[in-house]
Write a protein that holds these residues in place. Structure first.
Motif, mmCIF file in Angstrom:
data_model
loop_
_atom_site.group_PDB
_atom_site.id
_atom_site.type_symbol
_atom_site.label_atom_id
_atom_site.label_comp_id
_atom_site.label_asym_id
_atom_site.label_seq_id
_atom_site.Cartn_x
_atom_site.Cartn_y
_atom_site.Cartn_z
ATOM 1 N N LYS A 82 40.547 8.576 6.516
ATOM 2 C CA LYS A 82 41.213 9.632 7.115
ATOM 3 C C LYS A 82 42.447 9.058 7.940
ATOM 4 N N TRP A 93 45.876 10.712 6.333
ATOM 5 C CA TRP A 93 45.574 11.842 5.482
ATOM 6 C C TRP A 93 45.398 13.520 6.084
ATOM 7 N N ASP A 122 43.715 17.127 1.301
ATOM 8 C CA ASP A 122 43.986 15.624 0.893
ATOM 9 C C ASP A 122 43.013 15.498 -0.322
ATOM 10 N N LYS A 151 44.721 10.653 -2.831
ATOM 11 C CA LYS A 151 44.286 9.672 -1.755
ATOM 12 C C LYS A 151 43.805 8.686 -2.146
#
Ligand SMILES: *Cc1c(COP(=O)(O)O)cnc(C)c1O
Length: 373
Positions: A68, A73, A77, A125
């Motif tokens: 992340k 991110w 997400d 993601k």
């Protein structure tokens, strides 16, 4: 007499010898045996990096945190994951402010590639794949989907210590692979785990984050010359997540026996198969997978009754796992994974550990055949 689901076996004298070395040296913490275990683990798996942790749960959390941070991110997400796992897998997604999106499982109880494809959105993601019971399921298809869609791939390999796929330890294509060496896993310590990042930059960041954000470990510092050893920098608000030399000592010994132990687990599984002769539905191992056989899972339509009947005979099986969307924090997804939900009502994990004999397996199998429907 009672037969438990899991009873770990330790090479006691060898473990005590390794631990004794730590006590005599006066070094039980980070460094020394932890470094030795990391080196052995890299050698064993062929993975590029390995960092020893105090659990796999923190490993999953770190894998998501670091990806992340490094990939930018945002909160909420989406991470595609399985509802049929230990809650640790999915809690790790919540710890990082990300959203678990559940995809259904296939005949191996692993993520179903088709449903993973269906669940991809603009916010997806990564995919978090769990090799249930040591099975690789359709991991290669999942890895291909990740590649096509530029998604990160995290492998929860808590059950997979020693699993091979086409003769190789799987996970080289994953961004992070996380192993558990918790008390009843295939390589038991008491509590510990290993995280193996593909990217060495991520491994370096992880080492800082597992020791409060400090940028050098004690072992490296004590080898430094000069009077300024104490003057390390603190780059992040990190955590206290690293492993210690006592756990690593046990790990170093257990690793020597991992392949041998897993071979015996596969022997137990084949004894179950022989005894059932197809009369009881068991979860198959994927083609090309040499499973660590952490679990031997069967299905029964009268699961709850069967569990009670087996308990009456002194046999204590388990359930891996209850559909996580039945828990309050994941209930927003309840009913989105039909096969997981159905299977979760039917599965039983039969006793699987190194102290079982063929006689024990035959006894358990006979009772299962008597009471299952
Ligand atoms: C045991 C387990 C974990 C957590 O491992 P710990 O080392 O106990 O934190 C994560 N995922 C799965 C699938 C597990 O079985």
């Amino acid at each position: 007499m009672s037969i438990q689901l899991f009873t770990p076996t330790f090479r006691i004298e060898e473990c005590l010898d390794e631990i004794r070395e730590c006590l005599e040296k006066g070094w039980t913490g980070l460094g020394y045996k932890t470094t030795a275990f990391e080196e052995k683990w890299k050698e064993y798996t062929g993975l590029t990096n390995a960092h020893f942790l105090n659990s796999a749960t923190v490993g999953l959390s770190l894998a998501l945190k670091i990806l992340k941070m490094e990939c930018g991110w945002q909160d909420q997400d989406e991470i595609i994951t399985t509802p049929l796992t230990f809650v640790s897998t999915n809690h790790a997604i919540l710890y990082e402010g990300l959203r678990p999106v559940f995809a259904d499982v296939d005949q191996y109880l692993c993520l179903d590639p088709e449903d993973v494809r269906n669940k991809i959105t603009a916010k997806t993601k990564a995919v978090l794949f769990v090799g249930i019971g040591g099975n690789t399921g359709q991991y290669e298809q999942i890895a291909a989907i990740c590649k096509q869609n530029q998604l990160k791939l995290i492998l929860d390999a808590a059950h997979m210590a020693g699993t091979r796929l086409h003769g190789q330890i799987p996970g080289k294509e994953a961004d992070a692979v996380v192993y558990s060496f918790q008390a009843v896993k295939n390589l038991p310590t008491a509590d510990s785990g290993m995280i193996c990042f593909k990217d060495t930059k991520h491994d370096e960041l992880c080492r800082k984050l597992t020791w409060l954000g400090i940028n050098k470990d004690t072992f490296a510092r004590s080898n430094d010359k000069g009077a300024y050893k104490w003057k390390y920098d603190v780059e992040y608000v990190g955590y206290k997540y690293h492993g210690n030399s006592i756990m690593a000592s046990i790990g170093l010994v257990q690793l020597k026996y991992l392949d041998q132990d897993n071979a015996y687990r596969r022997q137990l599984a084949s004894w179950y198969d022989q005894a059932f002769q197809g009369r009881v539905a068991s979860i198959p191992v994927a083609d090309g997978c040499e499973s660590s056989r952490h679990l031997y899972i069967i299905e029964a339509s009268n699961r709850n009754e069967l569990l009670l009947a087996l308990n009456e005979c002194g046999i204590y099986p388990g359930v891996h796992y209850r559909d996580n969307t039945e828990y309050r924090m994941y209930s927003y997804a309840h009913g989105t994974c039909k096969n997981s939900h159905r299977t979760s009502e039917r599965i039983i994990s039969l006793p699987m550990h190194l102290r079982l004999s063929k006689q024990d397996v035959d006894f358990i199998a006979e009772k299962v055949m008597t009471y299952s429907k």
